[in-house]
Design an enzyme around this catalytic site. Sequence first.
Site, mmCIF file in Angstrom:
data_model
loop_
_atom_site.group_PDB
_atom_site.id
_atom_site.type_symbol
_atom_site.label_atom_id
_atom_site.label_comp_id
_atom_site.label_asym_id
_atom_site.label_seq_id
_atom_site.Cartn_x
_atom_site.Cartn_y
_atom_site.Cartn_z
ATOM 1 N N CYS A 46 -3.281 28.767 31.350
ATOM 2 C CA CYS A 46 -3.089 27.318 31.445
ATOM 3 C C CYS A 46 -3.360 26.821 32.862
ATOM 4 C CB CYS A 46 -1.657 26.975 31.024
ATOM 5 S SG CYS A 46 -1.202 25.267 31.408
ATOM 6 N N HIS A 78 5.702 25.739 30.271
ATOM 7 C CA HIS A 78 4.526 25.457 29.452
ATOM 8 C C HIS A 78 4.892 24.954 28.057
ATOM 9 C CE1 HIS A 78 0.324 25.971 28.234
ATOM 10 N NE2 HIS A 78 0.738 26.593 27.144
ATOM 11 N N CYS A 122 0.046 25.482 34.580
ATOM 12 C CA CYS A 122 1.219 26.309 34.869
ATOM 13 C C CYS A 122 1.302 26.638 36.366
ATOM 14 C CB CYS A 122 1.177 27.604 34.043
ATOM 15 S SG CYS A 122 1.868 27.424 32.385
ATOM 16 N N SER A 176 -5.872 18.471 25.044
ATOM 17 C CA SER A 176 -6.245 19.846 24.732
ATOM 18 C C SER A 176 -5.265 20.844 25.331
ATOM 19 C CB SER A 176 -7.658 20.136 25.223
ATOM 20 O OG SER A 176 -7.770 19.745 26.571
ATOM 21 N N ARG A 224 0.827 -1.209 0.000
ATOM 22 C CA ARG A 224 0.000 0.000 0.000
ATOM 23 C C ARG A 224 0.859 1.255 0.000
ATOM 24 N NH1 ARG A 224 -5.208 1.125 3.496
ATOM 25 N NH2 ARG A 224 -6.647 0.908 1.783
ATOM 26 N N ARG A 226 2.161 2.996 -3.585
ATOM 27 C CA ARG A 226 1.431 4.003 -4.362
ATOM 28 C C ARG A 226 2.109 5.364 -4.226
ATOM 29 N NH1 ARG A 226 -4.108 5.022 -0.716
ATOM 30 N NH2 ARG A 226 -3.377 3.899 1.089
ATOM 31 N N GLY A 228 -6.344 13.648 21.452
ATOM 32 C CA GLY A 228 -7.361 14.081 22.415
ATOM 33 C C GLY A 228 -6.830 14.949 23.538
ATOM 34 N N LYS A 239 -2.747 7.813 10.168
ATOM 35 C CA LYS A 239 -3.394 6.535 9.916
ATOM 36 C C LYS A 239 -4.690 6.494 10.722
ATOM 37 C CE LYS A 239 -4.112 2.158 9.072
ATOM 38 N NZ LYS A 239 -4.534 1.748 7.720
ATOM 39 N N ASN A 272 -1.192 11.346 26.890
ATOM 40 C CA ASN A 272 -1.796 11.663 25.599
ATOM 41 C C ASN A 272 -1.139 12.933 25.126
ATOM 42 O OD1 ASN A 272 -3.714 9.572 25.561
ATOM 43 N ND2 ASN A 272 -5.133 10.764 26.813
ATOM 44 N N HIS A 300 0.744 21.933 27.739
ATOM 45 C CA HIS A 300 1.651 21.895 28.892
ATOM 46 C C HIS A 300 2.021 20.429 29.152
ATOM 47 C CE1 HIS A 300 3.150 24.021 32.613
ATOM 48 N NE2 HIS A 300 3.508 22.760 32.785
ATOM 49 N N HIS A 334 2.449 16.968 30.324
ATOM 50 C CA HIS A 334 1.896 16.260 31.485
ATOM 51 C C HIS A 334 1.465 14.852 31.107
ATOM 52 C CE1 HIS A 334 -1.830 17.454 29.425
ATOM 53 N NE2 HIS A 334 -2.489 16.601 30.185
ATOM 54 N N GLU A 375 -1.936 -9.103 28.814
ATOM 55 C CA GLU A 375 -0.480 -9.269 28.735
ATOM 56 C C GLU A 375 0.038 -10.188 29.834
ATOM 57 O OE1 GLU A 375 1.743 -5.660 28.566
ATOM 58 O OE2 GLU A 375 0.992 -5.098 26.581
ATOM 59 N N GLU A 402 -10.462 -2.016 10.595
ATOM 60 C CA GLU A 402 -9.733 -2.198 11.842
ATOM 61 C C GLU A 402 -10.681 -2.426 13.024
ATOM 62 O OE1 GLU A 402 -9.230 -0.029 9.519
ATOM 63 O OE2 GLU A 402 -7.113 -0.023 8.991
ATOM 64 N N GLN A 426 -1.024 11.375 32.814
ATOM 65 C CA GLN A 426 -2.072 11.047 33.772
ATOM 66 C C GLN A 426 -1.715 9.723 34.436
ATOM 67 O OE1 GLN A 426 -6.204 11.791 32.769
ATOM 68 N NE2 GLN A 426 -5.622 12.539 30.743
HETATM 69 O O1 LIG Z 1 -9.398 2.566 2.205
HETATM 70 P P1 LIG Z 1 -9.437 4.027 2.545
HETATM 71 O O2 LIG Z 1 -10.814 4.601 2.579
HETATM 72 O O3 LIG Z 1 -8.446 4.837 1.736
HETATM 73 O O4 LIG Z 1 -8.864 4.107 4.039
HETATM 74 C C1 LIG Z 1 -9.617 4.123 5.211
HETATM 75 O O5 LIG Z 1 -10.194 2.848 5.522
HETATM 76 C C2 LIG Z 1 -9.278 1.771 5.728
HETATM 77 C C3 LIG Z 1 -10.054 0.555 6.176
HETATM 78 O O6 LIG Z 1 -10.737 0.752 7.384
HETATM 79 C C4 LIG Z 1 -8.211 2.138 6.761
HETATM 80 O O7 LIG Z 1 -7.222 1.131 6.776
HETATM 81 C C5 LIG Z 1 -7.552 3.482 6.429
HETATM 82 O O8 LIG Z 1 -6.666 3.835 7.467
HETATM 83 C C6 LIG Z 1 -8.655 4.545 6.289
HETATM 84 O O9 LIG Z 1 -8.098 5.811 6.014
HETATM 85 O O1 LIG Z 2 -8.612 13.104 30.579
HETATM 86 P P1 LIG Z 2 -8.614 13.987 29.373
HETATM 87 O O2 LIG Z 2 -7.222 14.427 28.970
HETATM 88 O O3 LIG Z 2 -9.592 15.129 29.470
HETATM 89 O O4 LIG Z 2 -9.161 13.067 28.182
HETATM 90 C C1 LIG Z 2 -8.410 12.321 27.281
HETATM 91 O O5 LIG Z 2 -7.821 11.165 27.864
HETATM 92 C C2 LIG Z 2 -8.730 10.207 28.422
HETATM 93 C C3 LIG Z 2 -7.939 9.003 28.886
HETATM 94 O O6 LIG Z 2 -7.257 8.359 27.831
HETATM 95 C C4 LIG Z 2 -9.798 9.804 27.407
HETATM 96 O O7 LIG Z 2 -10.765 9.019 28.057
HETATM 97 C C5 LIG Z 2 -10.463 11.027 26.773
HETATM 98 O O8 LIG Z 2 -11.348 10.617 25.765
HETATM 99 C C6 LIG Z 2 -9.372 11.928 26.182
HETATM 100 O O9 LIG Z 2 -9.941 13.079 25.585
#
Ligand SMILES: O=P(O)(O)O[C@H]1O[C@H](CO)[C@@H](O)[C@H](O)[C@H]1O
Ligand SMILES: O=P(O)(O)O[C@H]1O[C@H](CO)[C@@H](O)[C@H](O)[C@H]1O
Lengths: 385, 385
Positions: free
Chosen positions: B52, B121, B55, B196, B28, B31, B194, B348, B188, B199, B201, B217, B354, B203
């Site tokens: 923030c 920050h 901070c 926002s 893939r 291409r 996800g 991706k 994250n 800064h 950090h 595991e 998937e 969790q």
């Molecule tokens: O095949 P598409 O539409 O280019 O690609 C989309 O669907 C696929 C199948 O779920 C995923 O693997 C790709 O990551 C997504 O961007």
């Molecule tokens: O806790 P946050 O940073 O507001 O939220 C982020 O992390 C969490 C834990 O992975 C997720 O459940 C939330 O969907 C994501 O937005």
Amino acid sequence: MADPVLDDISHRRYNPLTGSWLLVSPHRTKRPWQGQQEAPSKNVLPVYDPQCYLCPGNTRAQGDRNPQYESTFTFVNDYSAVKEQQQEYQPQTDKDGVASLLLQAQAVTGRCYVLTFSPKHHVTLADMAAAEILPVIQTWTRIYASHLSAAHPLKAQGEKALASIPANPDGEVDPPRGQLRYMQIFENKGAAMGCSNPHPHCQIWTTSTLPEEPAKELAQMAKYRAENGRHLLDDYAKLEAARSERVVWQNDGFLVVCPWWAIWPFEVLVIAKRHVRALVDLTDEERLQFAEAVQEVTRRYDNLFETSFPYSSGIHQAPLDCTEQEAETSWFHMHFYPPLLRSATVRKFLVGFELLAEPQRDITPEQAAARLRSCGGELYRKLLN
Amino acid sequence: MADPVLDDISHRRYNPLTGSWLLVSPHRTKRPWQGQQEAPSKNVLPVYDPQCYLCPGNTRAQGDRNPQYESTFTFVNDYSAVKEQQQEYQPQTDKDGVASLLLQAQAVTGRCYVLTFSPKHHVTLADMAAAEILPVIQTWTRIYASHLSAAHPLKAQGEKALASIPANPDGEVDPPRGQLRYMQIFENKGAAMGCSNPHPHCQIWTTSTLPEEPAKELAQMAKYRAENGRHLLDDYAKLEAARSERVVWQNDGFLVVCPWWAIWPFEVLVIAKRHVRALVDLTDEERLQFAEAVQEVTRRYDNLFETSFPYSSGIHQAPLDCTEQEAETSWFHMHFYPPLLRSATVRKFLVGFELLAEPQRDITPEQAAARLRSCGGELYRKLLN
Ligand SMILES: O=P(O)(O)O[C@H]1O[C@H](CO)[C@@H](O)[C@H](O)[C@H]1O
Ligand SMILES: O=P(O)(O)O[C@H]1O[C@H](CO)[C@@H](O)[C@H](O)[C@H]1O
């Protein structure tokens, strides 16, 4: 009756279809609603887009020209994830056996299709009437039937379906020669779900191997049947219909619920009410009932936040090549996994904790079902052409 | 030696840590490279942002004021997914037992922390030197140690760590009274994951239950040990070090690889080279080696597409409350799951196929490792203050 305690406490729920748990944190929604309120989105797409590689008559990336199709149109994906022919693969062997344990691989062959739902560039399933969705379901059924293995327990059902459903020459495809094990029909809708072309379409990936998710579900359903003498999804649909708090909608053939174990905020499961093993088991009437269910789900989704709701959806049914026992264990259903949480622009991210530890959701499936129940009625937007 | 056939054909690979398969479609990437080439991102964030909530000296949403911390700072998440106290939950019972099978729930209690990596920050782990990341690892270690159950097999190790690592009053937290089963440290990073607030950090979610991923595991590692008399990740690290095609970087204490079974395009696994069961097993020297490994991964990530690379990362180690056998089965490692595929803006999507069928990736882990090996050296951007 819904359990008021679960509405208030953090808890885990068990998904018997996959055999895994998820974390539910309902009080997280008690915090002030910080998500923006979006203005209703407008559909400004043209009926025909000369740049779209899916519109009738247009030329695709590798030079093929689409027919002037009038209903559905199916073709082999120009950038397929699996192919029919490739080099042979011989797993490496190692003296001490560690590599054979820890570096395991299997070759996978198959074929990937793209299938458009309509020649109209600007519609989605939510805009289409059930009668317009019916041809999509007919095409799915004919493609599934034509790819069944020669000795498949549902082969006769497949022949019956092929004889009774009118063929749409643009929707048809000849199956590849090598035997396929499984067919995954799925739709990625919306940019949030990695879809770059709004022209309504789904994909169909057929593979020589049985993928993880359907394999897990089949194993769990077989175990349930062996232990309880009944079908898991039969018991589940009856239980949900009786309790009603997670039911979104139903007709004679299908139950639409936010499942007990939903991960995505407004995840939905469409379950056949009788023992339908695959698309080819559906009667004419049931195909229309299924079209109605798909229409209800997608229209309610769009009405919920007055936006074209993104999701990935897909059908689970009997594998293309399987034993009598696997076919009998299969119970036709369709999953909808939509990412939006609070509004047209605030989505749920399944990231850190979810990837490393366990899926986590912020509203209960009962709250989600109540909201989806209350946004039936006409689609919030009108098609202008 | 890498297998040239796998570089060219679609295949599945097996993840022995979770016991599941994924689909690899290397062709893939043959291409044409349609992804945009982005201009290097610039760091325009201030060292201190008065808006923030992370901070030093600023006030958080529920009114608490952050101290003028100088290194790490830990506090209880203002919107925790789990809480210490909540109503009791009694599972409903039903006559025929179907609801007890299909509507299973368990109460979950615990506590969620937020931990900043630096008072600055505008930095990320990639901008910080290993010596600056060390205090983060020290804080993780002290928090893990202080939350271990009274009868934990690693309790003595924990006491030793608490005695030898200097306390940072702003990083410390008193554990809650109820016994916790597991601690998930995760980050994250980036809006795509996800997050926002830029800064720096992470969790830390502690729960009364053992979540799905670490449970899977542990079960897989226990099975491997029972069958082969050795540790899965010990065998795996040695195998990868000997083969080298998936190795990104290593020092005396840690091996950094794109694992054979990687799902995300540039997924990385950091594995302890000796039997480290949890943070508290690390020596002073190993903590610094671990800081170096984290620095190498995050800097290479940023260099790859010359952008602040988004990811979710997290540590898997012995549960907070566990048997001798679970502790001995545990093997310290850290996962990095980054979404980018082709450039700073082309990611991706793990969507339709998937979610419904099986994870799928477009480049091989060997290709990913080669690219990450080649982008060591200085961080592509400079901090101006
Ligand atoms: O095949 P598409 O539409 O280019 O690609 C989309 O669907 C696929 C199948 O779920 C995923 O693997 C790709 O990551 C997504 O961007
Ligand atoms: O806790 P946050 O940073 O507001 O939220 C982020 O992390 C969490 C834990 O992975 C997720 O459940 C939330 O969907 C994501 O937005």
